[in-house]
Design a protein around this motif. Structure first.
Motif, PDB file in Angstrom:
ATOM      1  N   UNK A 266       0.823  -1.209   0.000  1.00  0.00           N
ATOM      2  CA  UNK A 266       0.000   0.000   0.000  1.00  0.00           C
ATOM      3  C   UNK A 266       0.856   1.257   0.000  1.00  0.00           C
ATOM      4  N   UNK A 267       1.706   1.339  -0.990  1.00  0.00           N
ATOM      5  CA  UNK A 267       2.527   2.534  -1.165  1.00  0.00           C
ATOM      6  C   UNK A 267       2.802   2.705  -2.656  1.00  0.00           C
ATOM      7  N   UNK A 268       2.399   3.864  -3.189  1.00  0.00           N
ATOM      8  CA  UNK A 268       2.604   4.085  -4.615  1.00  0.00           C
ATOM      9  C   UNK A 268       2.176   5.477  -5.016  1.00  0.00           C
ATOM     10  N   UNK A 269       1.965   5.631  -6.310  1.00  0.00           N
ATOM     11  CA  UNK A 269       1.603   6.929  -6.869  1.00  0.00           C
ATOM     12  C   UNK A 269       0.347   7.519  -6.234  1.00  0.00           C
ATOM     13  N   UNK A 270      -0.588   6.650  -5.839  1.00  0.00           N
ATOM     14  CA  UNK A 270      -1.814   7.141  -5.197  1.00  0.00           C
ATOM     15  C   UNK A 270      -1.481   7.945  -3.939  1.00  0.00           C
ATOM     16  N   UNK A 271      -0.441   7.519  -3.231  1.00  0.00           N
ATOM     17  CA  UNK A 271      -0.047   8.233  -2.006  1.00  0.00           C
ATOM     18  C   UNK A 271       0.582   9.576  -2.338  1.00  0.00           C
ATOM     19  N   UNK A 272       1.252   9.641  -3.488  1.00  0.00           N
ATOM     20  CA  UNK A 272       1.794  10.926  -3.944  1.00  0.00           C
ATOM     21  C   UNK A 272       0.634  11.881  -4.210  1.00  0.00           C
TER      22      UNK A 272
ATOM     23  N   UNK B 149      -0.824  13.049  -1.070  1.00  0.00           N
ATOM     24  CA  UNK B 149       0.058  14.031  -0.415  1.00  0.00           C
ATOM     25  C   UNK B 149      -0.191  15.421  -0.993  1.00  0.00           C
ATOM     26  N   UNK B 150      -0.431  15.463  -2.295  1.00  0.00           N
ATOM     27  CA  UNK B 150      -0.699  16.756  -2.932  1.00  0.00           C
ATOM     28  C   UNK B 150      -2.061  17.289  -2.478  1.00  0.00           C
ATOM     29  N   UNK B 151      -3.060  16.392  -2.431  1.00  0.00           N
ATOM     30  CA  UNK B 151      -4.395  16.790  -1.969  1.00  0.00           C
ATOM     31  C   UNK B 151      -4.288  17.400  -0.561  1.00  0.00           C
ATOM     32  N   UNK B 152      -3.543  16.725   0.312  1.00  0.00           N
ATOM     33  CA  UNK B 152      -3.400  17.228   1.688  1.00  0.00           C
ATOM     34  C   UNK B 152      -2.758  18.611   1.695  1.00  0.00           C
ATOM     35  N   UNK B 153      -1.737  18.759   0.876  1.00  0.00           N
ATOM     36  CA  UNK B 153      -1.038  20.042   0.805  1.00  0.00           C
ATOM     37  C   UNK B 153      -2.009  21.160   0.416  1.00  0.00           C
ATOM     38  N   UNK B 154      -2.809  20.907  -0.618  1.00  0.00           N
ATOM     39  CA  UNK B 154      -3.761  21.919  -1.072  1.00  0.00           C
ATOM     40  C   UNK B 154      -4.813  22.200  -0.017  1.00  0.00           C
ATOM     41  N   UNK B 155      -5.242  21.113   0.611  1.00  0.00           N
ATOM     42  CA  UNK B 155      -6.266  21.290   1.647  1.00  0.00           C
ATOM     43  C   UNK B 155      -5.754  22.209   2.748  1.00  0.00           C
TER      44      UNK B 155
ATOM     45  N   UNK C 185      -4.818  16.361  -8.611  1.00  0.00           N
ATOM     46  CA  UNK C 185      -3.518  16.167  -7.957  1.00  0.00           C
ATOM     47  C   UNK C 185      -2.620  15.277  -8.826  1.00  0.00           C
ATOM     48  N   UNK C 186      -3.220  14.241  -9.423  1.00  0.00           N
ATOM     49  CA  UNK C 186      -2.431  13.358 -10.274  1.00  0.00           C
ATOM     50  C   UNK C 186      -1.904  14.127 -11.485  1.00  0.00           C
ATOM     51  N   UNK C 187      -2.768  15.004 -12.022  1.00  0.00           N
ATOM     52  CA  UNK C 187      -2.332  15.829 -13.162  1.00  0.00           C
ATOM     53  C   UNK C 187      -1.148  16.691 -12.763  1.00  0.00           C
ATOM     54  N   UNK C 188      -1.252  17.301 -11.567  1.00  0.00           N
ATOM     55  CA  UNK C 188      -0.172  18.163 -11.073  1.00  0.00           C
ATOM     56  C   UNK C 188       1.119  17.362 -10.932  1.00  0.00           C
ATOM     57  N   UNK C 189       0.983  16.168 -10.343  1.00  0.00           N
ATOM     58  CA  UNK C 189       2.156  15.318 -10.118  1.00  0.00           C
ATOM     59  C   UNK C 189       2.850  15.002 -11.438  1.00  0.00           C
ATOM     60  N   UNK C 190       2.059  14.616 -12.427  1.00  0.00           N
ATOM     61  CA  UNK C 190       2.643  14.270 -13.726  1.00  0.00           C
ATOM     62  C   UNK C 190       3.298  15.494 -14.372  1.00  0.00           C
ATOM     63  N   UNK C 191       2.602  16.627 -14.270  1.00  0.00           N
ATOM     64  CA  UNK C 191       3.153  17.852 -14.864  1.00  0.00           C
ATOM     65  C   UNK C 191       4.488  18.207 -14.214  1.00  0.00           C
ATOM     66  N   UNK C 192       4.554  18.028 -12.891  1.00  0.00           N
ATOM     67  CA  UNK C 192       5.771  18.406 -12.167  1.00  0.00           C
ATOM     68  C   UNK C 192       6.933  17.453 -12.433  1.00  0.00           C
ATOM     69  N   UNK C 193       6.643  16.310 -13.048  1.00  0.00           N
ATOM     70  CA  UNK C 193       7.745  15.436 -13.456  1.00  0.00           C
ATOM     71  C   UNK C 193       8.504  16.080 -14.618  1.00  0.00           C
ATOM     72  N   UNK C 194       7.848  17.049 -15.314  1.00  0.00           N
ATOM     73  CA  UNK C 194       8.477  17.772 -16.417  1.00  0.00           C
ATOM     74  C   UNK C 194       8.811  19.218 -16.036  1.00  0.00           C
ATOM     75  N   UNK C 195       7.797  19.865 -15.419  1.00  0.00           N
ATOM     76  CA  UNK C 195       7.889  21.305 -15.155  1.00  0.00           C
ATOM     77  C   UNK C 195       8.277  21.573 -13.707  1.00  0.00           C
TER      78      UNK C 195
ATOM     79  N   UNK D 112      -0.246  25.128 -12.043  1.00  0.00           N
ATOM     80  CA  UNK D 112      -1.350  25.964 -11.571  1.00  0.00           C
ATOM     81  C   UNK D 112      -2.632  25.497 -12.237  1.00  0.00           C
ATOM     82  N   UNK D 113      -3.733  25.513 -11.475  1.00  0.00           N
ATOM     83  CA  UNK D 113      -5.031  25.146 -12.053  1.00  0.00           C
ATOM     84  C   UNK D 113      -6.140  25.765 -11.219  1.00  0.00           C
ATOM     85  N   UNK D 114      -7.323  25.576 -11.684  1.00  0.00           N
ATOM     86  CA  UNK D 114      -8.514  26.118 -11.057  1.00  0.00           C
ATOM     87  C   UNK D 114      -9.307  24.959 -10.483  1.00  0.00           C
ATOM     88  N   UNK D 115      -9.691  25.038  -9.202  1.00  0.00           N
ATOM     89  CA  UNK D 115     -10.572  23.993  -8.670  1.00  0.00           C
ATOM     90  C   UNK D 115     -11.788  24.633  -8.017  1.00  0.00           C
ATOM     91  N   UNK D 116     -12.932  24.473  -8.670  1.00  0.00           N
ATOM     92  CA  UNK D 116     -14.201  25.003  -8.156  1.00  0.00           C
ATOM     93  C   UNK D 116     -14.057  26.445  -7.662  1.00  0.00           C
TER      94      UNK D 116
END
Ligand code: ADP
Ligand code: MG
Length: 627
Positions: free
Chosen positions: A251-257, A260-266, A286-296, A300-304
């Motif tokens: 029970x450790x993988x990308x989902x936890x990453x 972690x991002x969700x918690x940070x934003x919260x 959060x997954x989109x952010x994680x993937x983007x940050x593997x390059x960039x 930044x994005x808009x959430x509700x």
């Protein structure tokens, strides 16, 4: 070593019955927890097969049941994770080969319902239908749905049917989990030629283990996927990948990453996350952010209505403790393998989450070595499986490999008995020699019939071929020294060689055996051998009794011939009666009767044999020739 004798029987060398049917490709499949994919070797290179869009090679391992019971698999099923979680099955690999008892700790973590009436039985998943009734699916059935989708994908690309595959599993999978994977393949209409360990496939994808130079190399495979982490330490020993140690965290993988991002934003934005829908959406973002940050460096994005952002450095802060946990597993794996970091020759990065730059850096720093990361980490396992498949198809020469024989290989000995020379589960390549001799005086020909299977009588096993060792110089029974060698190479090709050592006569045959047999046949043969164990034992002891009785008959007849001069007519007649009775029993199938008749004959002839001995000794003392 025990001496065996082989029937002398004329026979023709049979044509190789079991060569691969040519032309049809064998595919490699990575049946993953998060994503699955299929690959094949095309023009000498392993490539992952894309879907209809020609781009997307990953098939999310998700199966959605519509209310009417029809099925959606892969990308199209993904949106239902949030909209219809009770009818959308993900992570089914975690359930393969597991009983309800095995899952008691985790069963509530899934969005769907896992049931079983019995702790020890394998789990099922309950899916509500439109009529309000539950339908029950086993993890094998669900995995088969994913495999079917992959099969259809390759078939669409090449325009012809595909029925044979190599499927990968984690190195730590036990027999039940491996069997469940095979069953899923079978159910999807695939003949699973091999179950290969994921780290082994990953090494092959990097070409490690394909040449003799890799002999003795030690490899660490670091696999960080969506929900699981595995590290395996492998060593290539005589062309075989040995798993020295595995470790990890299921029970450790990308989902936890992502989490972690969700918690940070919260923490930083106080986002509205009260509904399942909102929680689902933020996780995807959060997954989109994680993937983007593997390059960039920034995202930044808009959430509700709220603008959310994240820098790579901020993400790294949150990822670091997770990565630290994977490195602790690496420490444990090394310790279990009794190795130091410096003993590792190659480090291989596998799994989508190893795209995170910090993961690569940390792993490289840990092993103090550059990591292998040139291949797409999502694809490595499938590409390696395709290479393994290509090797099995016989398309790659000079490849060292890497497995065990699924069934015993042996020869027929007197009485139709199977004498296993290479037992099942032996590592290949392997070479085994065994000594035999003849059973009849003056025997000049020896039939070597080769069989595959677990039953005691060759008639119940599968015949692979036979040949005749000719030109044995005539010698009394038991004198010729015949050595039979089995060489089984990495491709499952068996060479059988028979040599008569006193004369140097030699004969051999090559049989391509292993892969002509389907998984299904193989499973049946194994089950058969278990079901018939008792019957086999009876058949074996009957055959042994018959062989012994035949030897006794020969000696008894010889005894009469050699001692006619002094035996009374009545004695000769009496021996003849016992001999006939024994011969009659040998024609039947009653082992006890044979043994009784043998005992009777022995009881009657033993005093006569003693008398014969005395007479021979006396004759010798008189300086005369005996016999
Ligand atoms: P599994 O072996 O469990 O099926 P995969 O190897 O397909 O999983 O890995 C899936 C994980 O990889 C997901 O968590 C996904 O978010 C993550 N992933 C994919 N691409 C990237 C990327 N560019 N950067 C970071 N993580 C990624
Ligand atoms: Mg994987």
């Amino acid at each position: 070593m025990a001496k065996y004798s082989i029937d002398l029987q004329a026979g023709k060398v049979k044509e190789d019955e079991a060569v691969n049917s040519v032309g049809e490709i064998i595919v490699g499949i990575d049946l993953g927890t998060t994503n699955s994919l299929v690959a094949r070797v095309k023009d000498g290179r392993a490539v992952a097969v894309a879907g209809e869009d020609g781009k997307q090679v990953l098939v999310p391992s998700i199966v959605h049941f519509r209310p009417d019971g029809s099925v959606v698999v892969g990308e199209a099923a993904k949106p239902y994770l949030t909209t219809a979680p009770e009818r959308t099955i993900y992570s089914v690999k975690r359930l393969l080969g597991k009983s309800f008892g095995d899952l008691s700790d985790v069963k509530d973590q899934f969005g769907y319902r896992i049931i079983d009436e019995d702790e020890d039985r394998l789990v099922k998943i309950a899916v509500p239908g439109s009529d309000g009734r539950q339908r029950y699916y086993s993890p094998v059935e669900l995995s088969a749905r994913i495999l079917q989708a992959l099969k259809a994908r390759v078939e669409a690309e090449i325009g012809s049917p595909v029925s044979r595959a190599v499927i990968t599993v984690p190195a730590y999978f036990n027999d039940a989990q491996r069997q469940a994977t095979r069953d899923a393949g079978k159910l999807a209409g695939l003949d699973v030629l091999r179950i290969v360990n994921e780290p082994t496939a990953s090494s092959l994808a990097y070409g490690i283990g394909l040449t003799e130079e890799d002999e003795g190399r030690t490899i660490a495979v670091y696999d960080l996927g969506g929900g699981t982490f595995d590290v395996s330490i492998l060593r290539i020993e005589q062309g075989i990948f040995e798993v020295l140690a595995t470790n990890g965290d299921t029970f450790l993988g990308g989902d936890d990453f992502d989490q972690a991002i969700v918690s940070y934003w919260q923490e930083n934005y106080g986002l509205p996350l009260s509904t399942t829908q909102e929680r689902g959406e933020i996780r995807l973002l959060a997954e989109r952010a994680k993937k983007a940050l593997s390059q960039e460096q920034t995202f930044t994005a808009e959430f509700r209505g709220t603008s959310v952002s994240l820098t790579r450095a901020e993400a790294n802060d949150r990822f670091a403790p997770l990565i630290e946990r994977t490195l602790s597993s690496c420490v444990r794996a090394l310790a279990d393998a009794k190795l130091e970091k410096g003993d590792i020759d190659h480090v291989i990065m596998v799994g989508g989450s190893t795209r995170v730059p910090l993961v690569k850096e940390q792993v490289s720093a840990f092993f103090e070595k550059e990591v292998n990361d040139t291949l797409d980490p999502d694809q490595v396992v499938a590409l390696g499986a395709a290479i393994q498949a290509d090797v099995l198809a016989g398309n790659q020469q000079d490849v060292l490999l890497l497995d065990i024989t699924p069934l015993s290989l042996g020869i027929e000995t007197v009485g139709g008995l199977m004498d296993p020379i290479i037992p099942r589960n032996s590592k290949v390549p392997t070479k085994v020699g065994r000594k035999y001799t003849t059973s009849v005086d003056g025997q000049v020909r020896l039939k070597v019939a080769v069989y595959q299977g677990e039953r005691d009588m060759v008639a119940d096993n599968r015949k692979l071929g036979e040949f005749i060792l000719n030109d044995i110089p005539p010698m009394p029974a038991g004198i010729p020294q015949i050595e039979i060698h089995f060489y089984l190479d990495a491709d499952g090709i068996l060479r059988v060689k028979a040599t008569e050592h006193r004369s140097g006569t030699e004969q051999s045959v090559t049989i391509k055996s292993q892969y002509g047999i389907s998984e299904e046949e193989m499973a049946l043969m194994l089950i058969d051998s278990l079901n018939h164990a008792e019957e086999d034992m009876r058949a074996r002891s009957l055959a042994e009794a018959k062989t012994e009785a035949n030897n006794v008959l020969l000696s008894a007849r010889k005894f009469i011939r050699q001692n006619e001069s002094w035996l009374s007519g009545e004695q000769v007649q009496e021996i003849g009666r016992f001999v006939d009775a024994l011969a009659a029993s040998v024609a039947g199938d009653d082992k006890d009767a044979i043994n009784e008749r043998m005992a009777e004959l022995n009881t009657y002839t033993t005093p006569l044999a003693h008398e014969a001995l005395d007479r021979n000794v006396a004759a010798a003392m008189r300086g005369r020739d005996v016999n």
